[in-house]
Design an enzyme around this catalytic site. Structure first.
Site, PDB file in Angstrom:
ATOM      1  N   CYS A  89       0.843  -1.194   0.000  1.00 31.78           N
ATOM      2  CA  CYS A  89       0.000   0.000   0.000  1.00 31.78           C
ATOM      3  C   CYS A  89       0.879   1.246   0.000  1.00 31.78           C
ATOM      4  CB  CYS A  89      -0.909  -0.019   1.233  1.00 31.78           C
ATOM      5  SG  CYS A  89      -1.843   1.497   1.501  1.00 31.78           S
ATOM      6  N   PHE A 312      -6.116  31.911   3.799  1.00 33.25           N
ATOM      7  CA  PHE A 312      -6.301  30.488   3.495  1.00 33.25           C
ATOM      8  C   PHE A 312      -7.179  29.875   4.594  1.00 33.25           C
ATOM      9  CE2 PHE A 312      -2.079  31.954   2.280  1.00 33.25           C
ATOM     10  CZ  PHE A 312      -2.045  31.701   0.910  1.00 33.25           C
ATOM     11  N   ASP A 380      -2.533  29.649   6.939  1.00 33.94           N
ATOM     12  CA  ASP A 380      -2.602  28.185   6.893  1.00 33.94           C
ATOM     13  C   ASP A 380      -2.669  27.748   5.430  1.00 33.94           C
ATOM     14  OD1 ASP A 380      -2.880  25.509   7.473  1.00 33.94           O
ATOM     15  OD2 ASP A 380      -4.989  25.642   8.059  1.00 33.94           O
ATOM     16  N   CYS A 406       2.199  22.866   6.152  1.00 33.85           N
ATOM     17  CA  CYS A 406       2.233  21.431   5.849  1.00 33.85           C
ATOM     18  C   CYS A 406       3.433  21.099   4.963  1.00 33.85           C
ATOM     19  CB  CYS A 406       0.932  20.989   5.178  1.00 33.85           C
ATOM     20  SG  CYS A 406       0.551  21.848   3.636  1.00 33.85           S
TER      21      CYS A 406
END
Length: 450
Positions: A89, A312, A380, A406
């Site tokens: 996976c 954002f 963000d 991120c």
């Protein structure tokens, strides 16, 4: 004309040879790094301080990639992966490393890149935001693959760097109630007459129940709808269908939207509820999202009537808690559907000190109605970062900036812009949003010093 012989870099002899290498660190994608004849060698699955037997899969001028054949001397951080699908996976890539080892690596990688670009140092680091290492995902999208020969529909995740679907029976990082639905759903979908025209299946665990979104490419007949309705009742789950136009329709009942709460660890009157459509973006780790929002509130310390800009903003994940704490909040988002949902959420929570705008945050922002002096700024952005938006700092002049990232690379790049504009990095913290994977999220606090 003279011709010169040039050896092919990827000859079969070079690639088939097996050799032993010593791994010294991990790269940003979680692959082991070794050195061989002046080249950097990337080895997925290898860990620092290991001696491994590998086979080259790719040779370039300055680097090579290799396949892990055998671990000769294992690291003390090596563990047995919990998921039976781990090696096929493409979802997780660090299950072979202890959770503490993963977090130590992520924090070191974050500090390393931020030290180079933003002057970060050990004293800048805040405690990591960490939670459960397993069954933490409240949302996942499963791919479907219909075999025309066997007439069988497979349900699973994509293999790493491939479009191939790996059928799975469970997922160790998906919320347990959702993981337990994978096999029953696979059986159900194979009973539908329209199984050849089904798309992905999205599973969602919310505070008001469990949800499944089934992508369809043509309308289902009454028999298929009846089977889905019976399944929903049996498993106490809300099922909705998404058609080619992106429209959603409830199965066996009216469409119910999933909801999650924030600030609900305080008094009940302090909590805010956010509903979202299956197409909206939400943070998949609910436990960490709550901790992340709480930390952002703590770092920004919103005061009554302060003007805070949330760029954002999505559907209000930070905007609503900021407004709940008394600030005058302006939220700006590039996806129109998210802005619509943010306004719905503000109204549902009776928050009127909150205004949302739709706009392209990579464009010229000078004439936007919301542009002007603000007290504080929250960012963000997606992985690309907020470089263009930060060019307008002189016009906004916030005293504090909280940046939720991120992607450490774009955070580091954007941090350099903030430092050039007179800001100083005050706090930096790892957010372990995705245990068992290489993904690194972070939060940084900058304050204006001049």
């Amino acid at each position: 004309m003279a011709q010169f012989f040039k050896a092919k870099p990827n000859s079969s002899k070079q690639l088939s040879a097996k050799l032993s290498l010593s791994v010294n660190q991990l790269d940003h994608l979680g692959a082991g790094i070794a050195q061989h004849q002046g080249k950097v060698v990337f080895i997925p699955g290898a860990l620092p301080d290991e001696t491994v037997t590998v086979q080259f899969t790719e040779q370039k001028k300055n680097y090579a990639r290799a396949k892990l054949i055998k671990v000769d001397t294992p690291s003390s951080e090596r563990v047995e992966p919990e998921c039976p699908h781990y090696h096929t996976c493409g979802g997780c890539d660090l299950q072979h490393m202890s959770l503490s080892g993963q977090r130590e690596h992520k924090e070191a990688a974050l500090l390393d890149i931020m030290a180079k670009f933003a002057g970060a140092e050990g004293g800048t680091l805040s405690p990591e935001l960490t939670g459960e290492g397993w069954h933490y995902r409240r949302r996942a999208r499963l791919a479907t693959l219909f075999d025309k020969n066997t007439k069988h529909l497979s349900l699973g995740f994509r293999a790493a760097s491939s479009s191939n679907v790996v059928p799975i029976s469970q997922c160790q990082v998906l919320a347990k109630p959702l993981s337990d639905l994978i096999v029953p759903f696979a059986k159900l979908l194979n009973q539908l007459t329209a199984k050849a025209s089904l798309g992905h299946l999205e599973l969602i665990a919310a505070d008001n129940g469990h949800f499944a979104v089934l992508r369809i490419t043509k309308a289902l007949n009454d028999k298929d709808l009846a089977k889905l309705s019976a399944f929903a009742e049996q498993h106490q789950i809300h099922i909705c269908l998404q058609d080619n136009e992106g429209q959603f329709q409830g199965v066996g009942a009216e469409l119910v939207l999933p909801v999650y709460q924030l600030l609900d660890d305080k008094a009940e009157s302090d909590a805010v509820s956010l509903s979202f459509t299956p197409g909206n973006f939400v943070q998949v780790n609910g436990q960490i999202n709550k901790a992340m929002v709480a930390q952002a509130m703590d770092w920004l310390a919103p005061a009554l009537d302060e003007r805070i800009l949330d760029l954002f903003c999505g559907m209000g994940n930070f905007s609503l808690p900021l407004a709940k704490m008394g600030a005058d909040v302006i939220g700006v988002e590039g996806v129109a559907e998210m802005v619509t949902q943010a306004r719905v959420n503000a109204k549902a929570n009776n928050l009127d000190k909150l205004t949302f705008f739709h706009g392209d945050l990579s464009a010229d922002l000078s004439l936007e109605p919301w542009m002007g002096k603000i007290d504080k700024l929250l960012l963000d952005p997606a992985r690309a970062g907020a470089f263009e938006s930060l060019q307008w700092l002189k016009k906004m002049k916030p005293r504090k900036v909280v940046y939720v990232s991120c992607n450490p690379a774009s955070l580091a790049r954007d941090s350099a812009v903030l430092l050039e504009r007179g800001y100083r990095l005050q706090q930096l913290g790892l957010i372990d949003m995705f245990p068992q994977t290489h993904h690194i999220e972070a939060m940084a606090l900058f304050e204006l010093t001049k």
